[in-house]
Scaffold this active site. Structure first.
Site, PDB file in Angstrom:
ATOM      1  N   ASP A 253       0.812  -1.213   0.000  1.00 30.79           N
ATOM      2  CA  ASP A 253       0.000   0.000   0.000  1.00 30.79           C
ATOM      3  C   ASP A 253       0.846   1.263   0.000  1.00 30.79           C
ATOM      4  O   ASP A 253       0.579   2.199  -0.756  1.00 30.79           O
ATOM      5  CB  ASP A 253      -0.935  -0.014   1.211  1.00 30.79           C
ATOM      6  CG  ASP A 253      -1.747   1.263   1.309  1.00 30.79           C
ATOM      7  OD1 ASP A 253      -2.703   1.417   0.527  1.00 30.79           O
ATOM      8  OD2 ASP A 253      -1.405   2.123   2.145  1.00 30.79           O
TER       9      ASP A 253
ATOM     10  N   GLY B 226      -9.441  -4.154  -3.182  1.00 36.89           N
ATOM     11  CA  GLY B 226     -10.406  -5.125  -2.672  1.00 36.89           C
ATOM     12  C   GLY B 226     -11.819  -4.836  -3.139  1.00 36.89           C
ATOM     13  O   GLY B 226     -12.557  -5.744  -3.531  1.00 36.89           O
TER      14      GLY B 226
ATOM     15  N   SER C  59      -4.954   1.991  -1.031  1.00 33.01           N
ATOM     16  CA  SER C  59      -4.643   1.229  -2.243  1.00 33.01           C
ATOM     17  C   SER C  59      -5.162  -0.194  -2.125  1.00 33.01           C
ATOM     18  O   SER C  59      -5.819  -0.721  -3.028  1.00 33.01           O
ATOM     19  CB  SER C  59      -3.138   1.211  -2.499  1.00 33.01           C
ATOM     20  OG  SER C  59      -2.635   2.502  -2.719  1.00 33.01           O
ATOM     21  N   ASP C  60      -4.856  -0.843  -1.009  1.00 29.44           N
ATOM     22  CA  ASP C  60      -5.336  -2.206  -0.774  1.00 29.44           C
ATOM     23  C   ASP C  60      -6.858  -2.256  -0.734  1.00 29.44           C
ATOM     24  O   ASP C  60      -7.477  -3.156  -1.306  1.00 29.44           O
ATOM     25  CB  ASP C  60      -4.778  -2.740   0.546  1.00 29.44           C
ATOM     26  CG  ASP C  60      -3.361  -3.251   0.414  1.00 29.44           C
ATOM     27  OD1 ASP C  60      -3.127  -4.142  -0.415  1.00 29.44           O
ATOM     28  OD2 ASP C  60      -2.490  -2.771   1.147  1.00 29.44           O
ATOM     29  N   LEU C  61      -7.458  -1.315  -0.037  1.00 27.38           N
ATOM     30  CA  LEU C  61      -8.906  -1.344   0.122  1.00 27.38           C
ATOM     31  C   LEU C  61      -9.614  -1.045  -1.198  1.00 27.38           C
ATOM     32  O   LEU C  61     -10.644  -1.645  -1.508  1.00 27.38           O
ATOM     33  CB  LEU C  61      -9.328  -0.349   1.207  1.00 27.38           C
ATOM     34  CG  LEU C  61      -8.741  -0.639   2.591  1.00 27.38           C
ATOM     35  CD1 LEU C  61      -9.128   0.453   3.580  1.00 27.38           C
ATOM     36  CD2 LEU C  61      -9.192  -2.002   3.110  1.00 27.38           C
TER      37      LEU C  61
END
Length: 376
Positions: A138, A171, A166-168
């Site tokens: 991230d 997802g 970024s990760d979320l």
């Protein structure tokens, strides 16, 4: 809502954050999500804080799932995994290309063997590019996407957003892609492969900032809690805290000025429209900082509410999850476990369905194998 994906089975072989977050979103919509972990477990189990031996980081991303252990490095484990895929609709993973090829779990092989399967893979960088084998995290993608360049204050160091956006974002895109591809399978009876690169997901959040930069050829730069194109629109200190103003619409400007005793500013023709206020940003911010300095937060918010000016309180996380709004909507769920349970914030699709606890390592392995007709 729980009925949206009832009867859909999802296999989550991803680890840490983006993939598990995507799979949990599908679980909250009613999918039966099977979390498949290697014998050593998801590395997220080692991320603190821990309570009663349980990683709260892991639990926050894996509630609503069943858990099983599969050793993909063994022929027996790989056969069990493929049997599980034979009885599943969606696979979410984040294996790097080299590891996927070693296990013969690269997209072409998986779809060829399971033609009705929707396979969503979250990568760091897009396949087919020189960066495909690189890992991404991230912090790295927030930096490389440009997000850190507009986060923080003018003249300050680049700042990472406090949550792993970024990760979320990856997802959420993965969950959306999985649901859309499953809907397509209902029409065509064919599965498909979808890739969601972390860097691309981060760059998708640039939206209007990217459009502005591409048109003007200039980097926007950071503006703290403010907005590049709207004034006033930022956080302001009060005598005992902070609040935010969002004057989106010229009609709110005189209403704000009247509420704070700034009628002279409200009457100025050059400040009547937003472009004029943007040009006078420093003057307006200075006047508002001075006006709020002697007001307690509750008093200032009461004045803004009475005037009809869009506003909000700057909460800490505990204040946010303990707010009257969170209580009214049931945003915080108690997940009961044998060790006393834990609490999480669920997604914004409501029907009150409780989630399962995060799985202990291999908690449901025998149960799932029995469903598949496999004798351990």
């Amino acid at each position: 809502m729980s009925g949206l994906l009832n009867g859909v089975r999802v296999v989550d072989m991803s680890v840490v954050l983006a993939g598990p977050f995507a799979a949990q979103a599908l679980a909250e919509m009613g999918a039966d999500v099977v979390k498949v972990e290697p014998p050593g477990g998801d590395p997220a189990r080692g991320i603190g804080p821990h309570r009663n031996g349980r990683s709260l980081y892991f639990s926050a991303l894996n509630s609503g799932k069943r858990g099983m252990v599969v050793d993909l490095a063994s022929p027996q484990g790989l056969d069990q995994f493929h049997t599980l895929l034979d009885h599943s609709d969606i696979l979410i993973g984040n294996l790097r290309p080299a590891a996927a090829r070693k296990l013969d779990l690269h997209p072409d092989a998986v779809i060829a063997r399971h033609p009705k399967l929707v396979y969503v893979r979250i990568s760091g960088y897009a396949s087919g590019t020189p960066w495909e084998q690189l890992g991404a995290y991230d912090l790295i993608t927030q930096a490389e996407s440009g997000i850190m360049a507009v986060t923080g204050t003018d003249g300050g160091e680049p700042v990472r957003a406090g949550v792993a956006i970024s990760d979320l974002a990856a997802g959420l895109w993965a969950a959306l892609g999985a649901a859309a591809a499953y809907a397509g399978r209902l029409r065509t009876s064919r599965g498909r492969y979808i890739e969601v690169p972390l860097l691309d997901a981060a760059m998708s959040l640039l939206t209007y900032m990217a459009a502005d930069a591409l048109e003007t050829g200039m980097d926007p730069g950071p503006v703290g809690s403010g907005h590049h194109s709207i004034v006033p629109y930022r956080a302001y200190p009060t005598a005992d805290g902070h609040l935010v103003l969002a004057v989106i619409g010229d009609k709110f400007w005189p209403m704000l000025c009247n509420a704070l005793g700034l009628e002279d500013l409200g009457a100025r023709e050059d400040l009547r429209t937003n472009p004029g206020r943007v040009a006078a940003r420093s003057e307006i911010d200075g006047a508002l900082v001075e006006a709020f300095a002697d007001l307690a937060t509750d008093e200032a918010l009461a004045r803004l509410a009475a005037a009809g000016v869009p506003h909000g309180r700057v909460n800490g996380i505990l204040s946010a999850v303990g707010s009257p709004y969170a209580a009214a909507t049931g945003s915080v769920l108690d997940i009961p476990t044998g060790d006393g349970g834990y609490r999480i914030v669920h997604g914004p699709l409501y029907d009150g369905r409780p989630l399962r606890p995060a799985p202990a390592l291999g908690e449901h392995t025998a149960e799932i194998l029995a469903e598949l007709g496999i004798v351990p």
